[in-house]
Design a protein around this motif. Structure first.
Motif, PDB file in Angstrom:
ATOM      1  N   GLN A 256      45.177 -69.777  17.856  1.00 49.98           N
ATOM      2  CA  GLN A 256      43.781 -70.182  17.992  1.00 49.98           C
ATOM      3  C   GLN A 256      43.611 -71.675  18.244  1.00 49.98           C
ATOM      4  O   GLN A 256      42.691 -72.073  18.959  1.00 49.98           O
ATOM      5  N   SER A 257      44.524 -72.510  17.724  1.00 45.11           N
ATOM      6  CA  SER A 257      44.327 -73.938  17.982  1.00 45.11           C
ATOM      7  C   SER A 257      44.606 -74.237  19.456  1.00 45.11           C
ATOM      8  O   SER A 257      43.974 -75.105  20.053  1.00 45.11           O
TER       9      SER A 257
ATOM     10  N   MET B 108      41.456 -73.248  21.244  1.00 46.81           N
ATOM     11  CA  MET B 108      40.401 -74.231  20.983  1.00 46.81           C
ATOM     12  C   MET B 108      40.592 -75.483  21.844  1.00 46.81           C
ATOM     13  O   MET B 108      39.648 -76.065  22.340  1.00 46.81           O
TER      14      MET B 108
ATOM     15  N   LEU C 247      33.393 -71.374  16.005  1.00 52.79           N
ATOM     16  CA  LEU C 247      33.645 -71.878  14.656  1.00 52.79           C
ATOM     17  C   LEU C 247      32.384 -71.910  13.800  1.00 52.79           C
ATOM     18  O   LEU C 247      32.410 -71.566  12.628  1.00 52.79           O
TER      19      LEU C 247
ATOM     20  N   ILE D  85      38.881 -66.377  13.469  1.00 50.27           N
ATOM     21  CA  ILE D  85      38.935 -67.800  13.835  1.00 50.27           C
ATOM     22  C   ILE D  85      38.762 -68.624  12.559  1.00 50.27           C
ATOM     23  O   ILE D  85      37.753 -68.522  11.882  1.00 50.27           O
ATOM     24  N   GLY D  86      39.745 -69.427  12.251  1.00 54.06           N
ATOM     25  CA  GLY D  86      39.686 -70.201  11.020  1.00 54.06           C
ATOM     26  C   GLY D  86      39.826 -69.289   9.811  1.00 54.06           C
ATOM     27  O   GLY D  86      40.366 -68.188   9.916  1.00 54.06           O
TER      28      GLY D  86
ATOM     29  N   PHE E 109      34.190 -75.434   4.135  1.00 58.44           N
ATOM     30  CA  PHE E 109      32.793 -75.874   4.155  1.00 58.44           C
ATOM     31  C   PHE E 109      32.152 -75.849   2.766  1.00 58.44           C
ATOM     32  O   PHE E 109      30.963 -76.078   2.637  1.00 58.44           O
TER      33      PHE E 109
ATOM     34  N   MET F 239      39.350 -74.571   0.652  1.00 59.87           N
ATOM     35  CA  MET F 239      40.374 -75.498   1.158  1.00 59.87           C
ATOM     36  C   MET F 239      39.853 -76.923   1.051  1.00 59.87           C
ATOM     37  O   MET F 239      38.728 -77.182   1.494  1.00 59.87           O
TER      38      MET F 239
ATOM     39  N   LEU G 122      41.131 -81.355   1.087  1.00 59.06           N
ATOM     40  CA  LEU G 122      42.204 -82.287   1.444  1.00 59.06           C
ATOM     41  C   LEU G 122      43.015 -82.630   0.193  1.00 59.06           C
ATOM     42  O   LEU G 122      42.484 -82.562  -0.931  1.00 59.06           O
TER      43      LEU G 122
ATOM     44  N   HIS H 162      46.882 -86.529   7.988  1.00 60.75           N
ATOM     45  CA  HIS H 162      45.835 -86.009   7.107  1.00 60.75           C
ATOM     46  C   HIS H 162      45.511 -86.963   5.956  1.00 60.75           C
ATOM     47  O   HIS H 162      44.555 -86.754   5.225  1.00 60.75           O
TER      48      HIS H 162
ATOM     49  N   LYS I 180      39.470 -89.944  21.248  1.00 61.34           N
ATOM     50  CA  LYS I 180      39.827 -88.569  21.628  1.00 61.34           C
ATOM     51  C   LYS I 180      39.567 -87.653  20.439  1.00 61.34           C
ATOM     52  O   LYS I 180      39.806 -88.058  19.285  1.00 61.34           O
TER      53      LYS I 180
ATOM     54  N   ARG J 277      40.157 -83.474  19.217  1.00 61.91           N
ATOM     55  CA  ARG J 277      40.754 -82.187  19.583  1.00 61.91           C
ATOM     56  C   ARG J 277      40.488 -81.189  18.460  1.00 61.91           C
ATOM     57  O   ARG J 277      40.798 -81.441  17.296  1.00 61.91           O
ATOM     58  N   LEU J 278      39.880 -80.076  18.815  1.00 66.68           N
ATOM     59  CA  LEU J 278      39.618 -79.013  17.835  1.00 66.68           C
ATOM     60  C   LEU J 278      40.884 -78.204  17.629  1.00 66.68           C
ATOM     61  O   LEU J 278      41.545 -77.816  18.592  1.00 66.68           O
ATOM     62  N   LEU J 279      41.202 -77.931  16.356  1.00 65.51           N
ATOM     63  CA  LEU J 279      42.418 -77.156  16.069  1.00 65.51           C
ATOM     64  C   LEU J 279      42.071 -75.949  15.196  1.00 65.51           C
ATOM     65  O   LEU J 279      42.854 -75.520  14.373  1.00 65.51           O
ATOM     66  N   GLY J 280      40.881 -75.424  15.301  1.00 65.16           N
ATOM     67  CA  GLY J 280      40.476 -74.322  14.425  1.00 65.16           C
ATOM     68  C   GLY J 280      39.867 -74.893  13.169  1.00 65.16           C
ATOM     69  O   GLY J 280      38.840 -75.578  13.235  1.00 65.16           O
ATOM     70  N   GLU J 281      40.507 -74.673  12.024  1.00 67.35           N
ATOM     71  CA  GLU J 281      39.956 -75.154  10.760  1.00 67.35           C
ATOM     72  C   GLU J 281      40.120 -76.671  10.621  1.00 67.35           C
ATOM     73  O   GLU J 281      39.520 -77.292   9.768  1.00 67.35           O
ATOM     74  N   PHE J 282      40.946 -77.254  11.480  1.00 67.81           N
ATOM     75  CA  PHE J 282      41.158 -78.697  11.448  1.00 67.81           C
ATOM     76  C   PHE J 282      40.633 -79.342  12.735  1.00 67.81           C
ATOM     77  O   PHE J 282      40.395 -78.669  13.738  1.00 67.81           O
TER      78      PHE J 282
ATOM     79  N   ARG K 265      41.440 -83.021  15.129  1.00 70.34           N
ATOM     80  CA  ARG K 265      42.283 -84.203  15.248  1.00 70.34           C
ATOM     81  C   ARG K 265      41.523 -85.271  16.030  1.00 70.34           C
ATOM     82  O   ARG K 265      41.008 -85.003  17.119  1.00 70.34           O
TER      83      ARG K 265
ATOM     84  N   ARG L 264      43.964 -86.378  11.100  1.00 74.47           N
ATOM     85  CA  ARG L 264      43.778 -84.927  11.051  1.00 74.47           C
ATOM     86  C   ARG L 264      42.889 -84.628   9.849  1.00 74.47           C
ATOM     87  O   ARG L 264      43.196 -84.991   8.725  1.00 74.47           O
ATOM     88  N   ASP L 265      41.776 -83.979  10.095  1.00 71.69           N
ATOM     89  CA  ASP L 265      40.808 -83.766   9.022  1.00 71.69           C
ATOM     90  C   ASP L 265      40.383 -82.305   9.021  1.00 71.69           C
ATOM     91  O   ASP L 265      40.419 -81.641  10.062  1.00 71.69           O
ATOM     92  N   LEU L 266      39.972 -81.822   7.855  1.00 70.81           N
ATOM     93  CA  LEU L 266      39.377 -80.490   7.810  1.00 70.81           C
ATOM     94  C   LEU L 266      38.078 -80.533   8.610  1.00 70.81           C
ATOM     95  O   LEU L 266      37.340 -81.509   8.534  1.00 70.81           O
ATOM     96  N   LEU L 267      37.825 -79.479   9.365  1.00 71.50           N
ATOM     97  CA  LEU L 267      36.578 -79.436  10.127  1.00 71.50           C
ATOM     98  C   LEU L 267      35.417 -79.484   9.136  1.00 71.50           C
ATOM     99  O   LEU L 267      35.387 -78.750   8.163  1.00 71.50           O
TER     100      LEU L 267
ATOM    101  N   PRO M  41      31.582 -81.886  17.547  1.00 74.73           N
ATOM    102  CA  PRO M  41      32.617 -82.908  17.332  1.00 74.73           C
ATOM    103  C   PRO M  41      32.997 -83.667  18.599  1.00 74.73           C
ATOM    104  O   PRO M  41      33.359 -84.842  18.522  1.00 74.73           O
TER     105      PRO M  41
END
Lengths: 368, 352
Positions: A194-195, A198, A222, A234-235, A285, A328, A330, B276, B300, B302-307, B309, B322-325, B332
């Motif tokens: 999926q990434s 995306m 998303l 997704i996610g 979220f 989830m 950090l 991260h 720049k 970049r969407l990575l799904g749940e994350f 960049r 790299r951050d959580l969405l 974004p």
């Protein structure tokens, strides 16, 4: 360049329906990805467009013209696979030139095309090398150059980065999208990552059991997954069952099984008091609070585990009425100990809501 | 049920592998993850333990018995591969009983054991299903069940979930680990995924170029990497050439604070900062104490799904974050060209 339309396309193998009643339009110059679990019909869709297999029902249109009766080599389509399909006894130049020679182009035209497309994929200095002497990514670049040199206007890419190392994969994703956009091609890309979908796509189609579940931009998928399966696939998301108990101007209130209530403020038009629903929220979220600072959309429970996984932590919380959710965060956010009572806040605008699926929640979430 | 000791194990370069002087102890019932680039050691360690790769020097002990010369079939090992390796035309039960039949064991007894284990791996009612007709996750469960029925005391899992979809993979990891722990088996699991290793393993061994770089608990390898390779391999990282000047890291025109108690020398020349570990702020008041912070511009996204960049330019130095969405980032891609403050804890600066 071309616009592709699938109109009510179905593909059956005996009693097995591989693709069911597919209706999608892929716009001129669009980069579209198909995502879904194994066996969802994404590769079958590519193969029907390429002409390798024929639809059982329905039509495929190319700029408005049906193409079912065209042979694969009459379709101006380039197919790029995971396995490269490069001739080991030819150097990169010869590999790209081969289909042009078969096509009967003059030597001048062949040279012009091969040079042009090797340059586009960044292999102009490696043309003389043999496949055994170059990296996997260069083999795939050769594969792309070969289909471009043949004059493909539509690129079909079936897990094209599957055999590449992670770091190279990302670089190549950017390169490939750049080439498609620069040349104005239309691209349809099948992936289970999926990434990757995306990062590379204008739109992504999520498929399950032969059906298109949602076709949207990456951000829309998303933030606004329209079906439970899309939100799940997704996610990562949590799902809780409940009943709508109140409808206000801008919010509806849902009582969860067990008693807590949560409000939802987006996509609520089709919900009314008494409806059985599934609420969802993304694992990233939600906020984990030590104190119940307000009653604004908070559910409480006890921490089962707070696992540190390097770039994130997963906090599992058992709610007061037995269900569990996972959040989830950090790594540097506050750690919680097992058994600690925590409050999970999800703002109404970050809640997802769905009508309770007729075959049950478990079935709706099933990936196989 | 078996303790495994590798003493100064090296393999011959002629074998195409290059394990170099490996010392490792895997305690009875431990679940170990081995990580590293392809060909750098993880698969080779599994092969050495299984007896599929000859040892040029050193000793391999199972519970203090030297098994270096034992053939693979006498080592009590079950191997689980990415490709399942089942007999596709045989039923689940027949796959499980294939080994015992070949060894002429008492099949009536084994059938009872096999049925119990089929239940344990949640395949009840599928004893007679033909294995090729099962989903990938189910086939992998059959593979685990087969190893257990065969009496394996040690399970070697070589990227066992790579062929499975992400959601199935997540379920299988937990399920198989619970079975392995429940039976007290010793397990060594090779993977390319840091999260898989962090989630499953009691300890993680990280290999590079045939050398064991670090062997420790997940928290230790992640938080206290001993080498630059370990620091940058476990998580996507920013890696720079730096100098040390006046107790600060000098990176181009930027001065970065670091923990000088952790790094007392002055001779460091490389810095690793995990993507991260960096946070983005719109307001400087929100930056915690003891953090480095710099103004920059987003170049720049970049969407990575749940994350997500984000690349940020700070005085000509590119920081990748790299951050959580975040629910606030509904659009974004429009962050590009935004001025932003970038911050990271002093303790996240790794120097080598």
């Amino acid at each position: 360049m071309p616009k592709i339309e699938f109109l009510n396309v179905t593909k059956r193998y005996g009693n097995i329906v591989a693709v069911k009643n597919l209706n999608i339009t892929i716009n001129d110059g669009e980069y579209l990805s198909l995502l879904g679990p194994s066996g969802c019909g994404k590769t079958t869709t590519l193969r029907m467009l390429s002409g390798l297999i024929l639809p059982t029902e329905g039509k495929i249109l190319w700029d408005g013209q049906p193409i079912q009766d065209l042979q694969p080599d009459e379709r101006d389509i380039g197919y790029v696979f995971q396995q490269f399909a490069i001739f080991p006894h030819m150097n990169l130049w010869e590999n790209v030139a081969y289909p042009l020679e078969v096509k009967g182009l003059s030597q001048d035209e062949i040279e012009k095309n091969v040079e042009k497309y090797l340059k586009i994929v960044g292999l102009e200095n490696k043309a003389h090398l043999f496949p055994k002497d170059v990296a996997a990514a260069d083999l795939q670049r050769t594969g792309v150059a070969r289909v471009l040199a043949r004059g493909a206007k539509v690129l079909l890419l079936d897990e094209p980065f599957g055999a590449l190392d992670f770091k190279i994969r990302e670089q190549f994703q950017d390169e490939l999208r750049g080439i498609v956009k620069e040349l104005g091609l239309t691209a349809i890309h099948v992936t289970h990552d999926q990434s990757e979908g995306m990062a590379i796509s204008d739109r992504i189609g999520i498929m399950k059991k032969g059906k298109m579940i949602q076709l949207s931009t990456p951000t829309d998928l998303l933030f606004n997954p329209r079906q439970i399966f899309a939100a799940h696939f997704i996610g990562e998301a949590n799902f809780l069952e409940g009943i709508v108990v109140d409808k206000l101007d801008d919010q509806i209130v849902v009582e969860l099984i067990g008693g807590d209530t949560l409000s939802v403020s987006r996509n609520i038009a089709s919900f009314f008091p008494g409806d059985r629903v599934v609420l969802g929220f993304r694992k990233g979220f939600a906020k984990v609070l030590n104190e119940r600072i307000s009653d604004n959309n908070i559910i409480s429970g006890k921490v089962i585990s707070d696992r540190y996984l390097g770039e994130k932590r997963r906090i599992n919380v058992k709610l007061e009425y037995g269900r569990s959710v996972e959040i989830m965060v950090l790594p540097h956010e506050q750690r919680h100990s097992e058994g600690e009572t925590v409050n999970i806040q999800i703002l109404p605008e970050n809640m997802l809501i769905y009508h309770y699926p007729k075959d049950g929640l478990e079935k709706a979430l099933e990936v196989t | 049920m078996t303790k495994i000791t590798l003493k100064n194990i090296s393999t011959s370069h002629k074998s195409g592998s290059k394990l170099d002087n490996i010392d490792m102890v895997i305690e009875t019932g431990e679940y170990i993850a081995v990580l590293g680039p392809t060909g750098a050691g993880p698969s080779e360690i599994l092969k050495v333990i299984a007896g599929l790769l000859p040892v040029a020097s050193g000793q391999l002990l199972f519970d203090e018995i030297d098994v270096s010369d034992f053939p693979p079939e006498d080592r009590g090992i079950g191997m689980i591969f990415e490709q399942f390796q089942l007999f596709p035309h045989l039923s689940v039960l027949d796959n499980l009983l294939y080994g015992p039949r070949m060894r002429r064991e008492d099949i009536d007894k084994k059938i009872e054991v096999a049925k119990e284990i089929i239940s344990m791996v949640r395949l009840d009612g599928r004893e007679d299903a033909i294995s090729r007709e099962l989903s990938g996750g189910m086939q992998q469960r059959v593979g685990v069940a087969r190893a257990i029925v065969a009496g394996a005391k040690i399970l070697l899992l070589d990227q066992p979930y790579r062929a499975l979809d992400a959601k199935i993979r997540a379920e299988m990891r937990v399920e198989i680990k619970n079975i392995v722990k429940g039976l007290g088996l010793t397990a060594i699991h090779s993977t390319h995924e840091t999260e898989e290793a962090m989630m499953l393993a009691d300890r993680i061994a990280i290999f590079n170029n045939g050398v064991l770089e670090q062997y420790d608990t997940p928290e230790k390898v992640f938080d206290e990497p001993r080498t630059e390779f370990v620091a940058s391999f476990l998580a996507e990282s920013n890696v720079w050439d730096i100098t040390i000047d006046n107790n600060q890291v000098k990176l181009g025109e930027i001065n970065i604070k670091y923990n000088s108690n952790k790094y007392p020398d002055k001779s460091y020349n490389r810095m690793v900062l995990k993507q991260h570990a960096i946070d983005l702020f719109f307001n400087a008041d929100n930056i915690p104490n003891n953090w480095n912070s710099f103004n920059g511009k987003i170049t720049k996204v970049r969407l990575l799904g749940e994350f997500i960049r984000v690349t940020v330019d700070v005085n000509g130095i590119e920081f990748i974050v790299r951050d959580l969405l975040n629910p606030d980032l509904r659009d974004p891609l429009h962050l590009i060209d935004e001025e932003i403050i970038l911050g990271f804890p002093v303790n996240e600066v790794n120097l080598f």
